[in-house]
Design an enzyme around this catalytic site. Structure first.
Site, PDB file in Angstrom:
ATOM      1  N   PRO A  10       0.792  -1.236   0.000  1.00 54.09           N
ATOM      2  CA  PRO A  10       0.000   0.000   0.000  1.00 54.09           C
ATOM      3  C   PRO A  10       0.825   1.287   0.000  1.00 54.09           C
ATOM      4  O   PRO A  10       1.872   1.366   0.648  1.00 54.09           O
ATOM      5  CB  PRO A  10      -0.824  -0.102   1.289  1.00 54.09           C
ATOM      6  N   ASN A  11       0.306   2.238  -0.735  1.00 52.80           N
ATOM      7  CA  ASN A  11       0.846   3.602  -0.842  1.00 52.80           C
ATOM      8  C   ASN A  11       2.131   3.716  -1.656  1.00 52.80           C
ATOM      9  O   ASN A  11       2.606   4.821  -1.907  1.00 52.80           O
ATOM     10  CB  ASN A  11       1.057   4.240   0.550  1.00 52.80           C
ATOM     11  N   ARG A  18       5.181  11.058  -2.360  1.00 51.92           N
ATOM     12  CA  ARG A  18       4.860  10.656  -0.986  1.00 51.92           C
ATOM     13  C   ARG A  18       6.080  10.904  -0.092  1.00 51.92           C
ATOM     14  O   ARG A  18       7.115  10.253  -0.252  1.00 51.92           O
ATOM     15  CB  ARG A  18       4.536   9.164  -0.969  1.00 51.92           C
ATOM     16  N   TYR A  23      11.188   8.947   1.548  1.00 49.73           N
ATOM     17  CA  TYR A  23      11.243   7.901   0.524  1.00 49.73           C
ATOM     18  C   TYR A  23      11.977   8.307  -0.758  1.00 49.73           C
ATOM     19  O   TYR A  23      12.129   7.486  -1.657  1.00 49.73           O
ATOM     20  CB  TYR A  23       9.814   7.450   0.178  1.00 49.73           C
ATOM     21  N   ASN A  75       7.646  -5.842  -1.118  1.00 49.50           N
ATOM     22  CA  ASN A  75       7.692  -4.769  -0.128  1.00 49.50           C
ATOM     23  C   ASN A  75       6.268  -4.661   0.416  1.00 49.50           C
ATOM     24  O   ASN A  75       5.403  -4.051  -0.216  1.00 49.50           O
ATOM     25  CB  ASN A  75       8.131  -3.449  -0.755  1.00 49.50           C
ATOM     26  N   ALA A  78       3.146  -0.831   4.759  1.00 48.52           N
ATOM     27  CA  ALA A  78       2.598  -0.746   6.121  1.00 48.52           C
ATOM     28  C   ALA A  78       2.087  -2.092   6.629  1.00 48.52           C
ATOM     29  O   ALA A  78       2.081  -2.346   7.844  1.00 48.52           O
ATOM     30  CB  ALA A  78       1.477   0.286   6.160  1.00 48.52           C
ATOM     31  N   GLU A  99      11.894 -10.143   1.365  1.00 51.14           N
ATOM     32  CA  GLU A  99      11.216  -8.922   1.822  1.00 51.14           C
ATOM     33  C   GLU A  99      12.172  -7.746   1.650  1.00 51.14           C
ATOM     34  O   GLU A  99      13.341  -7.858   2.015  1.00 51.14           O
ATOM     35  CB  GLU A  99      10.864  -9.103   3.310  1.00 51.14           C
ATOM     36  N   HIS A 101      12.602  -3.291   1.916  1.00 56.14           N
ATOM     37  CA  HIS A 101      12.095  -1.976   2.313  1.00 56.14           C
ATOM     38  C   HIS A 101      13.045  -0.902   1.821  1.00 56.14           C
ATOM     39  O   HIS A 101      14.267  -1.074   1.887  1.00 56.14           O
ATOM     40  CB  HIS A 101      11.962  -1.864   3.836  1.00 56.14           C
ATOM     41  N   ARG A 108      13.327   4.023  12.399  1.00 53.63           N
ATOM     42  CA  ARG A 108      12.160   4.904  12.313  1.00 53.63           C
ATOM     43  C   ARG A 108      11.270   4.751  13.556  1.00 53.63           C
ATOM     44  O   ARG A 108      11.734   4.319  14.600  1.00 53.63           O
ATOM     45  CB  ARG A 108      11.415   4.613  11.000  1.00 53.63           C
TER      46      ARG A 108
HETATM   47  C1  DQA Z   1       8.295   0.740   3.792  1.00 50.86           C
HETATM   48  C2  DQA Z   1       8.368   0.959   5.310  1.00 50.86           C
HETATM   49  C3  DQA Z   1       6.991   0.860   5.949  1.00 50.86           C
HETATM   50  O1  DQA Z   1       7.075   1.088   7.345  1.00 50.86           O
HETATM   51  C4  DQA Z   1       6.052   1.880   5.357  1.00 50.86           C
HETATM   52  O2  DQA Z   1       4.748   1.734   5.884  1.00 50.86           O
HETATM   53  C5  DQA Z   1       6.026   1.876   3.870  1.00 50.86           C
HETATM   54  C6  DQA Z   1       7.288   1.669   3.144  1.00 50.86           C
HETATM   55  C7  DQA Z   1       9.648   0.970   3.096  1.00 50.86           C
HETATM   56  O3  DQA Z   1       9.794   0.533   1.965  1.00 50.86           O
HETATM   57  O4  DQA Z   1      10.536   1.607   3.670  1.00 50.86           O
HETATM   58  O5  DQA Z   1       5.012   2.113   3.246  1.00 50.86           O
HETATM   59  O6  DQA Z   1       7.923  -0.614   3.552  1.00 50.86           O
END
Ligand code: DQA
Length: 146
Positions: A10-11, A18, A23, A75, A78, A99, A101, A108
């Site tokens: 998501p997002n 964003r 990011y 990835n 959240a 996985e 990120h 964080r």
């Molecule tokens: C994320 C880290 C997560 O905590 C966050 O909610 C994201 C992006 C990252 O790629 O750093 O949406 O997965």
């Protein structure tokens, strides 16, 4: 030839605009283009999906083997920190899952420190921006996929 499923949670569709201070400025399209370039070098096919919906991600993982993928790069965004359903789908899918990120979730907010996915993933790469994806793909391909 290997076929790898890439899942962005998501997002991540909003990358580029964003929270750029967190990011960066790369868009998801750019990340996908870089991943595809890397995949071409390794002669693998990528199928890339982005979803804001937990159940859709569960379905993608559940169909992974049937759809003839040999591995998954994900990835979970959240959902990393909240989704038992995605964790169970990773554990059940029968494929190696890496996985990734963009950010170092341990540096964080405290609620991001725990990943429900990491214990059932083959491995996790985080904190290197788009390089997390590139390194994650290389690690996945290094696994001698069947
Ligand atoms: C994320 C880290 C997560 O905590 C966050 O909610 C994201 C992006 C990252 O790629 O750093 O949406 O997965």
């Amino acid at each position: 030839m290997n076929k790898i499923l890439v899942i962005h949670g998501p997002n991540l569709n909003l990358l580029g605009r964003r929270e750029p201070a967190v990011y960066g400025h790369l868009t998801l399209a750019k990340i996908n283009a870089l991943l595809k370039l890397e995949a071409k070098k390794h002669k693998v096919t990528l199928v890339i999906k982005q979803s804001n919906h937990e159940g859709e991600i569960v379905d993608l993982l559940g169909m992974g083997k049937k759809n003839k993928f040999q591995g998954v790069l994900i990835n979970p965004a959240a959902y990393t920190h909240t989704s038992v359903a995605i964790r169970d789908a990773v554990a059940a899918c029968g494929l190696p899952v890496v996985e990734v990120h963009l950010t170092n979730i341990h540096a964080r907010e405290e609620f991001r420190h725990k990943s429900l996915i990491s214990p059932v993933a083959q491995g996790t790469i985080l904190g290197f921006g788009v390089q997390s994806y590139i390194l994650g793909l290389a690690a996945l391909l290094d696994l001698n996929l069947k």
